[in-house]
Design a protein around this motif. Structure first.
Motif, PDB file in Angstrom:
ATOM      1  N   THR A  81      53.855  34.266  42.695  1.00 50.49           N
ATOM      2  CA  THR A  81      53.985  35.867  42.830  1.00 50.49           C
ATOM      3  C   THR A  81      53.904  36.508  42.861  1.00 50.49           C
ATOM      4  N   ALA A  82      52.601  37.376  42.671  1.00 48.77           N
ATOM      5  CA  ALA A  82      52.000  38.481  42.991  1.00 48.77           C
ATOM      6  C   ALA A  82      51.437  38.552  44.189  1.00 48.77           C
ATOM      7  N   ARG A  83      50.985  38.053  45.386  1.00 48.63           N
ATOM      8  CA  ARG A  83      50.765  37.933  46.682  1.00 48.63           C
ATOM      9  C   ARG A  83      52.116  37.626  46.862  1.00 48.63           C
ATOM     10  N   GLU A  84      53.515  37.306  47.022  1.00 48.73           N
ATOM     11  CA  GLU A  84      54.284  37.264  47.928  1.00 48.73           C
ATOM     12  C   GLU A  84      54.871  38.882  47.471  1.00 48.73           C
ATOM     13  N   ARG A  85      54.891  39.764  46.834  1.00 49.57           N
ATOM     14  CA  ARG A  85      55.727  40.941  46.032  1.00 49.57           C
ATOM     15  C   ARG A  85      54.502  42.056  46.870  1.00 49.57           C
ATOM     16  N   GLY A  86      53.361  41.444  46.899  1.00 49.91           N
ATOM     17  CA  GLY A  86      51.874  42.877  47.435  1.00 49.91           C
ATOM     18  C   GLY A  86      51.782  43.497  46.487  1.00 49.91           C
ATOM     19  N   GLY A  87      51.121  44.615  47.701  1.00 52.94           N
ATOM     20  CA  GLY A  87      50.367  45.749  46.446  1.00 52.94           C
ATOM     21  C   GLY A  87      49.168  45.635  46.328  1.00 52.94           C
ATOM     22  N   ALA A  88      48.092  44.186  46.212  1.00 53.51           N
ATOM     23  CA  ALA A  88      46.959  44.378  45.835  1.00 53.51           C
ATOM     24  C   ALA A  88      46.385  43.654  46.348  1.00 53.51           C
ATOM     25  N   VAL A  89      44.935  43.319  46.244  1.00 53.86           N
ATOM     26  CA  VAL A  89      44.149  42.143  46.675  1.00 53.86           C
ATOM     27  C   VAL A  89      44.604  41.316  45.356  1.00 53.86           C
ATOM     28  N   PHE A  90      44.430  39.686  45.517  1.00 54.34           N
ATOM     29  CA  PHE A  90      44.810  39.287  44.270  1.00 54.34           C
ATOM     30  C   PHE A  90      44.176  37.543  44.220  1.00 54.34           C
ATOM     31  N   VAL A  91      43.091  37.145  43.042  1.00 48.35           N
ATOM     32  CA  VAL A  91      41.663  36.005  43.221  1.00 48.35           C
ATOM     33  C   VAL A  91      42.640  35.604  42.142  1.00 48.35           C
ATOM     34  N   GLU A  92      41.838  34.539  42.162  1.00 47.26           N
ATOM     35  CA  GLU A  92      42.387  33.051  41.676  1.00 47.26           C
ATOM     36  C   GLU A  92      40.659  33.460  40.858  1.00 47.26           C
ATOM     37  N   GLY A  93      40.585  33.905  39.099  1.00 44.46           N
ATOM     38  CA  GLY A  93      39.519  33.291  38.444  1.00 44.46           C
ATOM     39  C   GLY A  93      39.992  33.092  37.652  1.00 44.46           C
ATOM     40  N   ARG A  94      38.631  33.489  36.264  1.00 48.83           N
ATOM     41  CA  ARG A  94      38.857  33.593  34.735  1.00 48.83           C
ATOM     42  C   ARG A  94      37.739  35.078  34.330  1.00 48.83           C
ATOM     43  N   ALA A  95      38.451  35.446  33.511  1.00 48.60           N
ATOM     44  CA  ALA A  95      38.456  36.479  32.854  1.00 48.60           C
ATOM     45  C   ALA A  95      36.512  36.597  32.603  1.00 48.60           C
ATOM     46  N   GLU A  96      36.176  34.975  32.086  1.00 47.94           N
ATOM     47  CA  GLU A  96      34.509  35.054  31.249  1.00 47.94           C
ATOM     48  C   GLU A  96      33.801  34.725  32.618  1.00 47.94           C
ATOM     49  N   ASP A  97      34.160  34.923  33.496  1.00 51.13           N
ATOM     50  CA  ASP A  97      32.764  34.280  34.801  1.00 51.13           C
ATOM     51  C   ASP A  97      33.823  34.789  35.850  1.00 51.13           C
ATOM     52  N   MET A  98      34.063  36.106  36.544  1.00 53.13           N
ATOM     53  CA  MET A  98      34.053  37.041  36.976  1.00 53.13           C
ATOM     54  C   MET A  98      33.870  36.350  37.932  1.00 53.13           C
ATOM     55  N   PRO A  99      33.823  36.620  39.929  1.00 52.15           N
ATOM     56  CA  PRO A  99      34.132  36.284  41.233  1.00 52.15           C
ATOM     57  C   PRO A  99      33.887  37.668  42.084  1.00 52.15           C
ATOM     58  N   PHE A 100      32.798  38.992  41.240  1.00 55.75           N
ATOM     59  CA  PHE A 100      32.840  40.336  41.882  1.00 55.75           C
ATOM     60  C   PHE A 100      31.133  40.087  41.446  1.00 55.75           C
ATOM     61  N   GLY A 101      30.658  41.169  42.117  1.00 54.74           N
ATOM     62  CA  GLY A 101      29.080  41.788  41.986  1.00 54.74           C
ATOM     63  C   GLY A 101      29.010  43.358  40.762  1.00 54.74           C
ATOM     64  N   ASP A 102      27.862  42.959  40.174  1.00 58.54           N
ATOM     65  CA  ASP A 102      27.263  44.002  39.505  1.00 58.54           C
ATOM     66  C   ASP A 102      28.308  45.367  39.392  1.00 58.54           C
ATOM     67  N   GLY A 103      29.355  46.061  38.583  1.00 53.08           N
ATOM     68  CA  GLY A 103      29.511  47.303  39.459  1.00 53.08           C
ATOM     69  C   GLY A 103      30.254  47.590  40.349  1.00 53.08           C
ATOM     70  N   ALA A 104      31.204  46.583  40.599  1.00 55.06           N
ATOM     71  CA  ALA A 104      31.736  46.768  41.936  1.00 55.06           C
ATOM     72  C   ALA A 104      33.163  47.416  41.750  1.00 55.06           C
ATOM     73  N   PHE A 105      33.553  47.690  40.373  1.00 54.75           N
ATOM     74  CA  PHE A 105      34.568  48.960  39.620  1.00 54.75           C
ATOM     75  C   PHE A 105      34.145  50.165  38.499  1.00 54.75           C
ATOM     76  N   ASP A 106      34.845  50.799  39.790  1.00 53.54           N
ATOM     77  CA  ASP A 106      34.663  52.190  38.528  1.00 53.54           C
ATOM     78  C   ASP A 106      35.721  52.555  37.879  1.00 53.54           C
ATOM     79  N   LEU A 107      37.042  51.460  37.612  1.00 54.63           N
ATOM     80  CA  LEU A 107      37.504  50.804  36.688  1.00 54.63           C
ATOM     81  C   LEU A 107      38.246  49.686  36.192  1.00 54.63           C
TER      82      LEU A 107
END
Length: 247
Positions: A81-107
């Motif tokens: 539903t998130a992807r259908e409605r758009g507005g951002a990039v949506f990724v499947e994953g869990r908070a305990e093991d995120m598929p992002f690099g160190d320091g990837a976001f400022d918020l």
């Protein structure tokens, strides 16, 4: 507490009922209590992550102010539903093991999701890891006395004067409880407020803002303001911490 990752959190079975419940405008807690003060705190961010984004509603709201918004969620039906409605990039994953690099976001935003995370210590550690030096972690959460009141059946009620009466139990004990309403059955986790504060301080983050926002608009808001059950806080990752940890 020993979180059990094998426990069914109920989100896959409850996704359709959740989408019907929140619609596009959000439920009372979001639309009339948290949205406005949370949005006031996202200004100035360039790369934002919404952890537990669900159907992506708050991602789309942030996108009006933030150039790059990413939503993370473990529930495929909500992400569809998130992807259908758009507005951002949506990724499947869990908070305990995120598929992002160190320091990837400022918020990094956790909007009423900490109660859904079985291993909240790992989740908060990951939020701090993917936060850039000087970046901010913005949290909205349920009050601990509310989650502790779910321990017994009919844990809280209102009298004729709409004052709230609570049955609070096992406040200092970390425990799971099954929240059931409007066709949903979701596994939530209770932890005392002190645990959240001590864990975030232990991660080296600095508290910059804390509030218990008031509801606005109508009789339901008046009732809520008699016994508010939501809180929000903003933490900053100091540059010195990143230099020490290499993150």
């Amino acid at each position: 507490m020993n979180p059990r990752d094998d426990m069914d959190d109920g989100w896959a079975r409850s996704a359709a009922a959740w989408l019907e419940h929140v619609g596009r405008d959000g439920d009372f807690s979001r639309a009339q209590v948290l949205d406005a003060p949370m949005l006031e705190r996202v200004g100035g961010a360039r790369r934002a992550l919404d952890v537990g984004c669900g159907e992506g509603r708050f991602c789309r709201m942030m996108a009006a102010q933030v150039p790059e918004v990413t939503g993370l969620d473990p529930t495929p039906a909500l992400l569809d539903t998130a992807r259908e409605r758009g507005g951002a990039v949506f990724v499947e994953g869990r908070a305990e093991d995120m598929p992002f690099g160190d320091g990837a976001f400022d918020l990094v935003v956790s909007y009423l999701t900490l109660i859904d995370i079985a291993d909240a210590r790992a989740g908060l550690s990951e939020m701090a890891r993917v936060l850039a030096p000087g970046g901010r972690l913005l949290i909205a959460n349920l009050q601990g006395w509310l989650t502790a009141s779910q321990t017994k059946a009919d844990g809280w009620a209102r009298d004729e004067d709409v004052a709230a009466r609570m049955v609070v139990d096992r406040y200092f004990e970390h425990h799971a409880f099954r929240a059931e309403w409007k066709g949903m059955s979701i596994l939530n986790w209770h932890r005392p407020l002190a645990w959240y504060m001590q864990t975030l301080l232990g991660l080296g983050l600095e508290l910059e803002h804390f509030d218990e926002p008031r509801a606005v608009g109508g009789a339901k808001a008046d009732r809520y303001n008699r016994a508010p059950y939501l809180l929000m806080m903003e933490w900053r990752k100091p540059a010195a911490l990143a230099a020490q940890t290499g993150g």
